[in-house]
Write an enzyme that holds these catalytic residues in place. Structure first.
Site, PDB file in Angstrom:
ATOM      1  N   GLU A  41      35.482 -14.996 -19.763  1.00 62.17           N
ATOM      2  CA  GLU A  41      34.237 -15.385 -19.322  1.00 62.17           C
ATOM      3  C   GLU A  41      34.194 -15.438 -17.695  1.00 62.17           C
ATOM      4  O   GLU A  41      34.965 -16.335 -17.186  1.00 62.17           O
ATOM      5  CB  GLU A  41      33.897 -16.854 -19.863  1.00 62.17           C
ATOM      6  CG  GLU A  41      32.921 -17.615 -19.491  1.00 62.17           C
ATOM      7  CD  GLU A  41      32.778 -19.124 -19.827  1.00 62.17           C
ATOM      8  OE1 GLU A  41      32.236 -19.865 -18.936  1.00 62.17           O
ATOM      9  OE2 GLU A  41      33.566 -19.521 -20.764  1.00 62.17           O
ATOM     10  N   ARG A  45      29.842 -18.243 -10.474  1.00 58.53           N
ATOM     11  CA  ARG A  45      30.044 -19.141  -9.235  1.00 58.53           C
ATOM     12  C   ARG A  45      30.110 -18.763  -7.841  1.00 58.53           C
ATOM     13  O   ARG A  45      29.983 -19.203  -6.894  1.00 58.53           O
ATOM     14  CB  ARG A  45      31.329 -20.240  -9.466  1.00 58.53           C
ATOM     15  CG  ARG A  45      31.060 -21.202 -10.653  1.00 58.53           C
ATOM     16  CD  ARG A  45      32.580 -21.865 -10.794  1.00 58.53           C
ATOM     17  NE  ARG A  45      32.675 -22.478 -12.094  1.00 58.53           N
ATOM     18  CZ  ARG A  45      33.932 -23.208 -12.297  1.00 58.53           C
ATOM     19  NH1 ARG A  45      34.752 -23.128 -11.574  1.00 58.53           N
ATOM     20  NH2 ARG A  45      33.923 -23.521 -13.615  1.00 58.53           N
ATOM     21  N   THR A  69      28.899 -19.997 -16.395  1.00 60.83           N
ATOM     22  CA  THR A  69      27.934 -20.815 -15.282  1.00 60.83           C
ATOM     23  C   THR A  69      26.850 -20.214 -15.225  1.00 60.83           C
ATOM     24  O   THR A  69      26.397 -20.049 -13.965  1.00 60.83           O
ATOM     25  CB  THR A  69      28.914 -21.240 -14.046  1.00 60.83           C
ATOM     26  OG1 THR A  69      30.035 -21.216 -14.458  1.00 60.83           O
ATOM     27  CG2 THR A  69      28.331 -22.146 -13.256  1.00 60.83           C
ATOM     28  N   LYS A 129      28.696 -25.154 -26.556  1.00 61.71           N
ATOM     29  CA  LYS A 129      29.871 -25.199 -25.646  1.00 61.71           C
ATOM     30  C   LYS A 129      30.255 -26.895 -25.693  1.00 61.71           C
ATOM     31  O   LYS A 129      28.908 -27.516 -25.894  1.00 61.71           O
ATOM     32  CB  LYS A 129      29.679 -24.491 -24.294  1.00 61.71           C
ATOM     33  CG  LYS A 129      30.619 -24.944 -23.409  1.00 61.71           C
ATOM     34  CD  LYS A 129      30.600 -24.383 -21.764  1.00 61.71           C
ATOM     35  CE  LYS A 129      31.506 -24.734 -20.725  1.00 61.71           C
ATOM     36  NZ  LYS A 129      31.072 -23.830 -19.544  1.00 61.71           N
TER      37      LYS A 129
END
Length: 319
Positions: A41, A45, A69, A129
């Site tokens: 993953e 960022r 993210t 999640k």
């Protein structure tokens, strides 16, 4: 559950990767694959995320690469165009989730409470999640939320490592755990990809928990099997247990009442999760004979490998 999430469930661990330099993407992908986790993953960022996903996907098309993210639809579009096969976000943004659902893009949004779960259910999601896992109540919180929402499954991330991953994965509503302990930032910056492979391998072995279950001895007949098992039982203070096809001496030795698989007999290898163990071993070239599979309550509990090792047949055994 869709195909991508099923693959994630078989893998059990999703390395959460932060890349500042896309030049590190391909060697990092190779390090994860060599360590037994062909999945990543890549978080959005950093400015290098999109290009990192593209390079990893091009170099290793068989690898399951996702984007983390993800905060906007624009992020989703860039990630998918680069080769991401799934989307992960820290929270549940209805606009982002709707876009993913409408475009058949697997998405696991972040949740921490029942209201989040209900919002996810409205979108028809099967997996969410749970983030930040440890800070938001950990496994106890997940179990509490799973009780009323019986169809929902979870992928917790945050504060999970080698010390507690098996506690999480033991709960059947958790399909996998996200973590970064095998892809630490300082290792990536130092380009210590061998170190990442080592940590990844250790993470996989911790998750699978392989250990010797018992030795199987091929005997000529029932009398020989009984004598063999009884000898072991008497010598080592074990309980003799007579079964339909074999006689056990405790849990250490199984004497077969007639010759069975393996030139010299068989070895049973216990594992924390037989399906994840099979998935891992298949990446190592192992094939399984599903005609030997045994089930309990419709769940696989034992299966033999096709090839012998050192004259012994090998079978996996669910702990």
């Amino acid at each position: 559950m869709n195909e991508v999430l099923e693959k994630i469930q078989k893998l059990g661990i999703v390395p959460v990767v932060v890349l500042d330099d896309a030049a590190d993407a391909v060697p990092l992908a190779k390090a994860l694959i060599d360590g037994g986790l062909p999945v990543a993953e890549v978080t959005f960022r950093t400015a290098a995320a999109e290009e990192s996903i593209r390079q990893m996907a091009e170099a290793y098309p068989e690898m399951l690469i996702g984007a983390g993210t993800v905060l906007t639809i624009e992020n989703v579009k860039k990630a998918v165009a680069a080769g991401a096969k799934f989307i992960v976000s820290p929270g549940l943004n209805p606009t982002v989730v709707k876009y993913c659902v409408d475009n058949n893009i697997p998405v696991t949004p972040g949740t921490t409470n029942p209201s989040d779960i209900e919002a996810a259910l409205e979108f028809g999601l099967e997996v969410v999640k749970f983030f930040p896992a440890e800070a938001a109540g950990g496994l106890n919180m997940i179990k509490s939320m799973a009780a009323p929402y019986t169809t929902m499954k979870f992928m917790p991330t945050g504060g999970i490592g080698a010390h507690n991953i098996n506690e999480y994965l033991a709960f059947d509503k958790i399909i996998a755990c996200g973590g970064s302990w095998m892809v630490k930032g300082d290792l990536i910056k130092a380009k210590d990809f061998a170190g990442i492979t080592k940590l990844t391998k250790e993470a996989v072995m911790t998750m699978l928990g392989f250990e010797l279950g018992h030795l199987g001895i091929n005997c000529a007949d029932e009398e020989s099997a009984t004598d063999t098992a009884r000898t072991f039982a008497n010598l080592f203070g074990l309980e003799e247990k007579n079964g339909s096809s074999s006689v056990f001496a405790g849990n250490m030795v199984e004497a077969m009442k007639a010759p069975y698989l393996g030139s010299n007999g068989h070895l049973a290898i216990k594992t924390n999760n037989i399906l994840r163990a099979m998935n891992y071993l298949e990446t190592q070239g192992v094939q399984f004979d599903m005609d030997t599979a045994k089930y309990k309550n419709d769940k696989l509990i034992a299966v033999y490998m096709k090839n012998e090792i050192g004259g012994f047949a090998i079978h996996l055994l669910q702990k």
